[in-house]
Design an enzyme around this catalytic site. Structure first.
Site, PDB file in Angstrom:
ATOM      1  N   ASN A 195      -3.997 -80.570 -36.815  1.00  0.00           N
ATOM      2  CA  ASN A 195      -3.715 -78.933 -37.114  1.00  0.00           C
ATOM      3  C   ASN A 195      -4.934 -78.632 -38.110  1.00  0.00           C
ATOM      4  OD1 ASN A 195      -1.758 -77.443 -35.583  1.00  0.00           O
ATOM      5  ND2 ASN A 195      -0.717 -79.652 -36.104  1.00  0.00           N
ATOM      6  N   ASN A 225       3.935 -71.749 -41.300  1.00  0.00           N
ATOM      7  CA  ASN A 225       4.060 -73.203 -40.807  1.00  0.00           C
ATOM      8  C   ASN A 225       4.022 -73.054 -39.378  1.00  0.00           C
ATOM      9  OD1 ASN A 225       5.204 -75.895 -40.982  1.00  0.00           O
ATOM     10  ND2 ASN A 225       7.103 -75.297 -40.165  1.00  0.00           N
ATOM     11  N   HIS A 271       5.535 -75.121 -36.021  1.00  0.00           N
ATOM     12  CA  HIS A 271       6.683 -75.919 -35.725  1.00  0.00           C
ATOM     13  C   HIS A 271       6.425 -76.205 -34.175  1.00  0.00           C
ATOM     14  CE1 HIS A 271      10.483 -77.795 -35.848  1.00  0.00           C
ATOM     15  NE2 HIS A 271      11.095 -77.245 -34.777  1.00  0.00           N
TER      16      HIS A 271
HETATM   17  C1  GRF Z   1       2.530 -81.507 -35.308  1.00  0.00           C
HETATM   18  O1  GRF Z   1       3.306 -82.051 -34.394  1.00  0.00           O
HETATM   19  C2  GRF Z   1       3.275 -80.443 -36.132  1.00  0.00           C
HETATM   20  O2  GRF Z   1       3.850 -79.565 -34.977  1.00  0.00           O
HETATM   21  C3  GRF Z   1       4.197 -80.873 -36.978  1.00  0.00           C
HETATM   22  O3  GRF Z   1       3.989 -82.163 -37.557  1.00  0.00           O
HETATM   23  C4  GRF Z   1       2.732 -82.802 -36.401  1.00  0.00           C
HETATM   24  C5  GRF Z   1       1.434 -82.570 -37.498  1.00  0.00           C
HETATM   25  O4  GRF Z   1       0.530 -83.148 -36.877  1.00  0.00           O
HETATM   26  N1  GRF Z   1       4.672 -80.055 -38.003  1.00  0.00           N
HETATM   27  P1  GRF Z   1      -0.919 -83.288 -37.706  1.00  0.00           P
HETATM   28  O5  GRF Z   1      -0.713 -83.791 -38.904  1.00  0.00           O
HETATM   29  O6  GRF Z   1      -1.333 -81.859 -37.742  1.00  0.00           O
HETATM   30  O7  GRF Z   1      -1.673 -84.158 -36.627  1.00  0.00           O
END
Ligand code: GRF
Length: 208
Positions: free
Chosen positions: A14, A108, A110
């Site tokens: 992300n 955030n 989710h």
């Molecule tokens: C993602 O699935 C996000 O939705 C959740 O934790 C994971 C983080 O993945 N909160 P990354 O570290 O961004 O690859």
């Protein structure tokens, strides 16, 4: 220019979507000034380093108790003077004092359509395991403002993703990331950076 700090715990896909969004101009008027992780080994910190962005590790394990960590974490956030704090897979509960210091200025991502499969104990792969266990046909992701609750703040945007019959938690997680998370989070940052969102009575509205 919206100054953002991104908090991470894991692989940082992300975070990478945000970095790519800024680099390609999909996310405008935004400066990513620091990445904070509770996990020194997080790949997300390497992604920050490769982009020349300061990475800081603040872990509850380094502090005598949670209250001391909460104070140190909040002080570090305030020291960075962000306009917006972005939780991108951050697995530590945000201290109340940090929520109070940044009202409607923490968001955030989710990996479900809140209010389904969220709250205490619902994070990462576990969210998708529960969705498959329940047999939902549609899941997705939600980006929301953070308040004192867990996944209870005003919802900014959601995006649906179809569940396929042969999905595993891993295949579903990957599709939710690709088709929802990596789109929603940069878009929300760009909307905030360009003043397109308002929050009233706990509801987010986009200015037309
Ligand atoms: C993602 O699935 C996000 O939705 C959740 O934790 C994971 C983080 O993945 N909160 P990354 O570290 O961004 O690859």
């Amino acid at each position: 220019m919206l100054r953002i700090v991104v908090c991470v715990s894991g692989s940082g896909t992300n975070l990478q979507a945000i970095l790519d969004g800024i680099d390609t101009g999909r996310v405008t008027n935004t400066e990513l000034t620091a990445v904070i992780s509770n996990n020194a080994g997080a790949k997300a910190l390497k992604r920050a380093e490769e982009h020349g962005i300061p990475g800081i590790c603040i872990s509850p394990r380094e502090y005598a108790d949670r209250e001391t960590f909460n104070r140190a974490f909040t002080e570090e956030l305030c020291r960075r003077k962000p306009d917006l704090v972005v939780l991108a897979g951050f697995l530590v509960k945000i201290p109340e004092q940090a929520v109070a210091a940044f009202p409607n200025r923490i968001i955030n991502i989710h990996p479900s359509l809140i209010p389904s499969f969220c709250g205490v104990g619902y994070y990462g792969l576990k969210v998708h395991e529960k969705a498959l266990e329940r047999g939902v046909r549609v899941t997705g992701a939600t980006v929301h403002f953070v308040n004192e609750g867990m996944d209870e703040g005003p919802i900014i945007a959601q995006k649906a993703v179809y569940v396929e019959d042969n999905d595993t938690p891993e295949s579903l997680q990957r599709r939710v990331m690709e088709q929802a998370e990596w789109i929603l989070l940069p878009q929300a940052i760009d909307d905030i950076a360009n003043g397109r969102l308002t929050v009233a009575d706990g509801k987010v509205r986009r200015k037309v």
